[in-house]
Motif scaffolding. Structure first.
Motif, PDB file in Angstrom:
ATOM      1  N   VAL A  10     -15.390   5.383   7.855  1.00 17.09           N
ATOM      2  CA  VAL A  10     -15.745   5.094   6.424  1.00 17.09           C
ATOM      3  C   VAL A  10     -14.577   5.005   5.740  1.00 17.09           C
ATOM      4  O   VAL A  10     -13.719   6.067   5.643  1.00 17.09           O
ATOM      5  CB  VAL A  10     -16.784   6.067   5.987  1.00 17.09           C
ATOM      6  CG1 VAL A  10     -17.214   5.393   4.515  1.00 17.09           C
ATOM      7  CG2 VAL A  10     -18.241   6.123   6.889  1.00 17.09           C
ATOM      8  N   LEU A  11     -14.305   4.068   4.735  1.00 11.43           N
ATOM      9  CA  LEU A  11     -13.401   3.904   3.548  1.00 11.43           C
ATOM     10  C   LEU A  11     -13.897   3.823   2.476  1.00 11.43           C
ATOM     11  O   LEU A  11     -14.969   3.078   2.294  1.00 11.43           O
ATOM     12  CB  LEU A  11     -12.544   2.684   3.746  1.00 11.43           C
ATOM     13  CG  LEU A  11     -11.596   2.612   2.713  1.00 11.43           C
ATOM     14  CD1 LEU A  11     -10.505   3.501   2.856  1.00 11.43           C
ATOM     15  CD2 LEU A  11     -10.889   1.151   2.815  1.00 11.43           C
TER      16      LEU A  11
ATOM     17  N   SER B 224      -9.435   6.814   1.358  1.00 10.52           N
ATOM     18  CA  SER B 224      -9.972   6.363  -0.097  1.00 10.52           C
ATOM     19  C   SER B 224      -8.753   5.481  -0.842  1.00 10.52           C
ATOM     20  O   SER B 224      -7.701   5.516  -0.768  1.00 10.52           O
ATOM     21  CB  SER B 224     -10.306   7.478  -0.942  1.00 10.52           C
ATOM     22  OG  SER B 224      -9.247   8.383  -1.150  1.00 10.52           O
ATOM     23  N   ALA B 225      -9.474   4.533  -1.499  1.00 12.03           N
ATOM     24  CA  ALA B 225      -8.564   3.687  -2.573  1.00 12.03           C
ATOM     25  C   ALA B 225      -9.068   3.704  -3.985  1.00 12.03           C
ATOM     26  O   ALA B 225     -10.437   3.983  -3.922  1.00 12.03           O
ATOM     27  CB  ALA B 225      -8.575   2.380  -1.962  1.00 12.03           C
TER      28      ALA B 225
ATOM     29  N   LYS C 246      -5.615  -2.137  -2.885  1.00 10.31           N
ATOM     30  CA  LYS C 246      -5.211  -0.955  -2.242  1.00 10.31           C
ATOM     31  C   LYS C 246      -6.208  -0.744  -0.944  1.00 10.31           C
ATOM     32  O   LYS C 246      -5.714  -0.537   0.013  1.00 10.31           O
ATOM     33  CB  LYS C 246      -5.071   0.453  -3.020  1.00 10.31           C
ATOM     34  CG  LYS C 246      -4.762   1.742  -2.196  1.00 10.31           C
ATOM     35  CD  LYS C 246      -3.310   1.514  -1.700  1.00 10.31           C
ATOM     36  CE  LYS C 246      -3.045   2.863  -1.032  1.00 10.31           C
ATOM     37  NZ  LYS C 246      -2.730   3.972  -1.697  1.00 10.31           N
ATOM     38  N   ALA C 247      -7.585  -1.033  -1.280  1.00 15.01           N
ATOM     39  CA  ALA C 247      -8.635  -0.925  -0.176  1.00 15.01           C
ATOM     40  C   ALA C 247      -8.074  -1.920   0.777  1.00 15.01           C
ATOM     41  O   ALA C 247      -8.255  -1.628   1.945  1.00 15.01           O
ATOM     42  CB  ALA C 247      -9.632  -1.135  -0.796  1.00 15.01           C
ATOM     43  N   LEU C 248      -7.795  -3.249   0.686  1.00 18.86           N
ATOM     44  CA  LEU C 248      -7.551  -4.041   1.628  1.00 18.86           C
ATOM     45  C   LEU C 248      -6.250  -3.701   2.618  1.00 18.86           C
ATOM     46  O   LEU C 248      -6.368  -3.942   3.635  1.00 18.86           O
ATOM     47  CB  LEU C 248      -7.253  -5.505   1.011  1.00 18.86           C
ATOM     48  CG  LEU C 248      -8.348  -6.182   0.454  1.00 18.86           C
ATOM     49  CD1 LEU C 248      -7.873  -7.607   0.078  1.00 18.86           C
ATOM     50  CD2 LEU C 248      -9.282  -6.925   1.569  1.00 18.86           C
ATOM     51  N   GLU C 249      -5.191  -3.016   1.857  1.00 23.25           N
ATOM     52  CA  GLU C 249      -4.089  -2.621   2.530  1.00 23.25           C
ATOM     53  C   GLU C 249      -4.468  -1.552   3.507  1.00 23.25           C
ATOM     54  O   GLU C 249      -4.154  -1.414   4.698  1.00 23.25           O
ATOM     55  CB  GLU C 249      -3.188  -2.172   1.687  1.00 23.25           C
ATOM     56  CG  GLU C 249      -2.506  -2.863   0.929  1.00 23.25           C
ATOM     57  CD  GLU C 249      -1.750  -2.464  -0.405  1.00 23.25           C
ATOM     58  OE1 GLU C 249      -1.314  -1.250  -0.197  1.00 23.25           O
ATOM     59  OE2 GLU C 249      -0.869  -3.162  -1.287  1.00 23.25           O
TER      60      GLU C 249
ATOM     61  N   PRO D 206     -10.317  -1.852 -11.391  1.00 25.02           N
ATOM     62  CA  PRO D 206      -9.321  -2.800 -11.952  1.00 25.02           C
ATOM     63  C   PRO D 206      -8.519  -3.478 -10.709  1.00 25.02           C
ATOM     64  O   PRO D 206      -8.641  -3.210  -9.530  1.00 25.02           O
ATOM     65  CB  PRO D 206      -7.888  -1.644 -12.499  1.00 25.02           C
ATOM     66  CG  PRO D 206      -8.357  -0.398 -11.683  1.00 25.02           C
ATOM     67  CD  PRO D 206      -9.751  -0.473 -11.486  1.00 25.02           C
ATOM     68  N   TYR D 207      -7.738  -4.611 -10.936  1.00 27.91           N
ATOM     69  CA  TYR D 207      -7.028  -5.538 -10.363  1.00 27.91           C
ATOM     70  C   TYR D 207      -8.023  -6.299  -9.389  1.00 27.91           C
ATOM     71  O   TYR D 207      -7.865  -7.379  -9.245  1.00 27.91           O
ATOM     72  CB  TYR D 207      -6.020  -4.693  -9.376  1.00 27.91           C
ATOM     73  CG  TYR D 207      -5.298  -3.816 -10.209  1.00 27.91           C
ATOM     74  CD1 TYR D 207      -4.534  -4.569 -11.266  1.00 27.91           C
ATOM     75  CD2 TYR D 207      -5.012  -2.319 -10.030  1.00 27.91           C
ATOM     76  CE1 TYR D 207      -3.407  -3.700 -12.041  1.00 27.91           C
ATOM     77  CE2 TYR D 207      -4.219  -1.804 -10.855  1.00 27.91           C
ATOM     78  CZ  TYR D 207      -3.475  -2.218 -11.756  1.00 27.91           C
ATOM     79  OH  TYR D 207      -2.521  -1.682 -12.744  1.00 27.91           O
ATOM     80  N   MET D 208      -8.973  -5.729  -8.479  1.00 29.89           N
ATOM     81  CA  MET D 208     -10.102  -6.370  -7.925  1.00 29.89           C
ATOM     82  C   MET D 208     -11.205  -5.641  -7.509  1.00 29.89           C
ATOM     83  O   MET D 208     -11.066  -4.535  -7.262  1.00 29.89           O
ATOM     84  CB  MET D 208      -9.498  -6.422  -6.361  1.00 29.89           C
ATOM     85  CG  MET D 208     -10.240  -7.442  -5.254  1.00 29.89           C
ATOM     86  SD  MET D 208      -9.589  -7.107  -3.740  1.00 29.89           S
ATOM     87  CE  MET D 208      -8.531  -8.693  -3.926  1.00 29.89           C
ATOM     88  N   ASP D 209     -12.343  -6.086  -8.219  1.00 35.46           N
ATOM     89  CA  ASP D 209     -13.377  -5.570  -8.121  1.00 35.46           C
ATOM     90  C   ASP D 209     -14.046  -5.527  -6.939  1.00 35.46           C
ATOM     91  O   ASP D 209     -13.569  -6.172  -6.097  1.00 35.46           O
ATOM     92  CB  ASP D 209     -14.395  -5.882  -9.384  1.00 35.46           C
ATOM     93  CG  ASP D 209     -14.997  -7.370  -9.021  1.00 35.46           C
ATOM     94  OD1 ASP D 209     -15.019  -7.910  -8.022  1.00 35.46           O
ATOM     95  OD2 ASP D 209     -15.382  -7.939  -9.863  1.00 35.46           O
TER      96      ASP D 209
END
Length: 531
Positions: A6-7, A35-36, A41-44, A61-64
């Motif tokens: 899980v992320l 976690s991100a 950051k999550a995509l990375e 922020p940046y990508m919802d």
């Protein structure tokens, strides 16, 4: 068994830590691997850690969260997504059902509800894992279905529905190992009108098919199947001479079938070809050979290469009158390509027409092909036939240079009309899209989906059209449009950045600043100062 990974994604570290501590992850069958604090950051992390589940907040922020879900659906379709959302965002989140979100959960998060959600998700993941791991079951299904797949492939080949690029791929996938060097096709026709007394026609046909399998197909390296009521064989041949031996074998079988079974069987053998991709030509010859039974009799094998060499050549060349190459250049080519294709048609015409009558007939067929092509494209050929009032009468009387000029001028006129129609439609759609942006760029929910829905076109078609007309993707063009307006507002007003962000369609001031800096190379405040 390994735990599911899980992320966690949330811009509030406290929220992530709370979720970590509230749940008994191991008992539920999961483990938190990272976690991100935003979608980028999550995509990375997704690319590096390959999680099974992503649990994300919407507002970041940046990508919802919804943008993150969209990106995951495009590139990682095996990942399951759970979204946390505030009450005021819930209806907005539910509208995104096409993103295939596993669950929507209202904040603040209740640990019991989240545990129940993960239990349900684990059952789904277990089922998916079981299906993926059940390789033997899949192999058994594939092997049991393989004869059907092979038959369907050969039917597609003899119908000419397989592209050359796909041919080798399908042959390998369906385990067809036919190396040639030559290939041929035979068609066995069993008459329904000559059936022994007391025998059912269908049973007789099935009996003949079984005998063909045992006496012909197993002896020769061949694939056998039934098509349009006939038994068809596709076989490997070592040489042209081997096709003669094969014909003799089929001839003996037809006579044996009549003598022993009372079945009237005619075998047609097509010309040998050098690849399975062109086996449709051999099949066409085999079918034609069967039709010659009215001249040469039944209960025998007929090889098209032996009895009708000239007729076969003419039947192949008759396709030339359809002018496929010329019509393709009319649709897609330049004037130079049209002239080249027209010259090729003229050369084929003079090469194939041996008499004046054949020449006149071929030119009339050429005129008819133009009429059909124009009708299929909703235009009237009379408007584009180079001022020749009666082409069926006038065109056959033209000499070679006059005919070429007429052919080129008519083709170019039709081509220009088709291109103008396409360009007009393309420009209209793009201009309408730009108009929507000009009217609604300040709306945060303006997107590719909403514009395409309003225009009534698909996303893929519109995206390629817009990129071709403007040189930019729609999202890039929309972003640049918004940023240009934002830059003007920076210089023309004293409003704060977050206010200007809202006026150009950005609810998140941080993300607005990020996009602005990417566009102009500096922050909004610095841009105002320097300009």
């Amino acid at each position: 068994m390994d735990k599911y990974k899980v992320l966690l994604v949330d811009d509030e570290e406290e929220a992530i830590e709370a979720i970590r501590l509230k749940l008994e992850w191991e008992t539920l069958g999961f483990e938190v691997i990272g976690s991100a604090n935003n979608g980028v950051k999550a995509l990375e992390l997704v690319e590096r850690l390959q999680p099974d589940v992503v649990i994300t907040d919407i507002k970041m922020p940046y990508m919802d969260g919804l943008e993150l879900a969209r990106a995951l659906n495009e590139d990682y379709q095996n990942i399951h997504i759970i979204i946390f959302t505030g009450f005021d965002e819930f209806e907005y989140a539910k509208e995104a059902v096409h993103l295939e979100i596993e669950e929507y959960m209202l904040k603040p998060i209740n640990s019991q509800e989240l545990s129940e959600c993960l239990k349900r998700l684990k059952k789904t993941l277990d089922n998916e894992r079981e299906e993926k791991l059940n390789v033997k079951k899949l192999e058994h299904y594939f092997n049991a279905s393989l004869p059907m797949f092979q038959t369907n492939l050969f039917i597609s080949l003899i119908e000419g529905r397989i592209t050359e690029a796909d041919c080798e791929k399908f042959l390998a996938a369906y385990q067809i190992h036919m190396t040639g060097p030559l290939f041929g096709c035979a068609v066995f026709h069993t008459s329904e009108h000559h059936v022994p007394e007391g025998m059912n026609a269908l049973l007789l046909s099935m009996s003949v098919e079984q005998e063909i399998r045992e006496r012909i197909a197993e002896k020769w390296k061949s694939q056998m199947f039934t098509y349009l009521g006939n038994t068809v064989l596709v076989m490997e041949l070592n040489s042209e001479e081997e096709a003669v031996a094969f014909t003799d074998d089929c001839d003996r079988f037809c006579r044996w079938a009549y003598r022993v079974m009372g079945a009237v069987v005619t075998a047609g053998i097509g010309r040998a070809c050098d690849s399975l991709f062109t086996i449709n030509q051999s099949y066409a010859g085999a079918r034609e050979a069967v039709s010659y039974r009215v001249l040469y009799g039944t209960q025998r094998a007929i090889n098209i290469g032996e009895i009708a060499p000239t007729e076969q050549e003419i039947s192949v060349q008759s396709e030339d009158t359809k002018m496929h190459a010329l019509f393709k250049t009319i649709n897609l080519g330049s004037r130079e390509e049209i002239e080249k294709a027209a010259q090729s048609e003229i050369e084929k015409l003079h090469r194939n027409a041996k008499t004046v009558s054949q020449y006149k007939l071929a030119t009339m067929e050429m005129v008819g092909a133009f009429y059909r092509f124009c009708a299929n494209n909703f235009i009237d050929f009379k408007d584009y036939c180079a001022e020749v009032e009666n082409p069926y009468e006038k065109v056959p009387e033209m000499d070679e240079s006059t005919l070429k000029g007429w052919l080129v001028n008519s083709a170019v006129a039709i081509s220009e009309e088709l291109k103008n129609a396409r360009n007009t439609t393309s420009r209209r759609i793009v201009e309408e899209a730009k108009g929507i942006v000009r009217d609604r760029y300040m709306q945060p929910d303006l997107s590719l989906d909403t514009v395409c829905s309003e225009l009534g076109v698909s996303n893929s078609y519109f995206s390629s059209l817009f990129k071709k007309e403007t040189g930019k993707t729609f999202i890039s063009w929309l972003t640049d449009y918004r940023m240009d307006h934002a830059a003007d507002l920076m210089l023309e007003t004293n409003e704060k950045s977050y206010k200007i962000a809202e006026r150009v369609g950005y609810q998140d001031a941080n993300y607005f600043s990020y996009v602005f800096k990417k566009r102009f190379g500096m922050s909004p405040s610095k841009y105002r100062t320097e300009h």
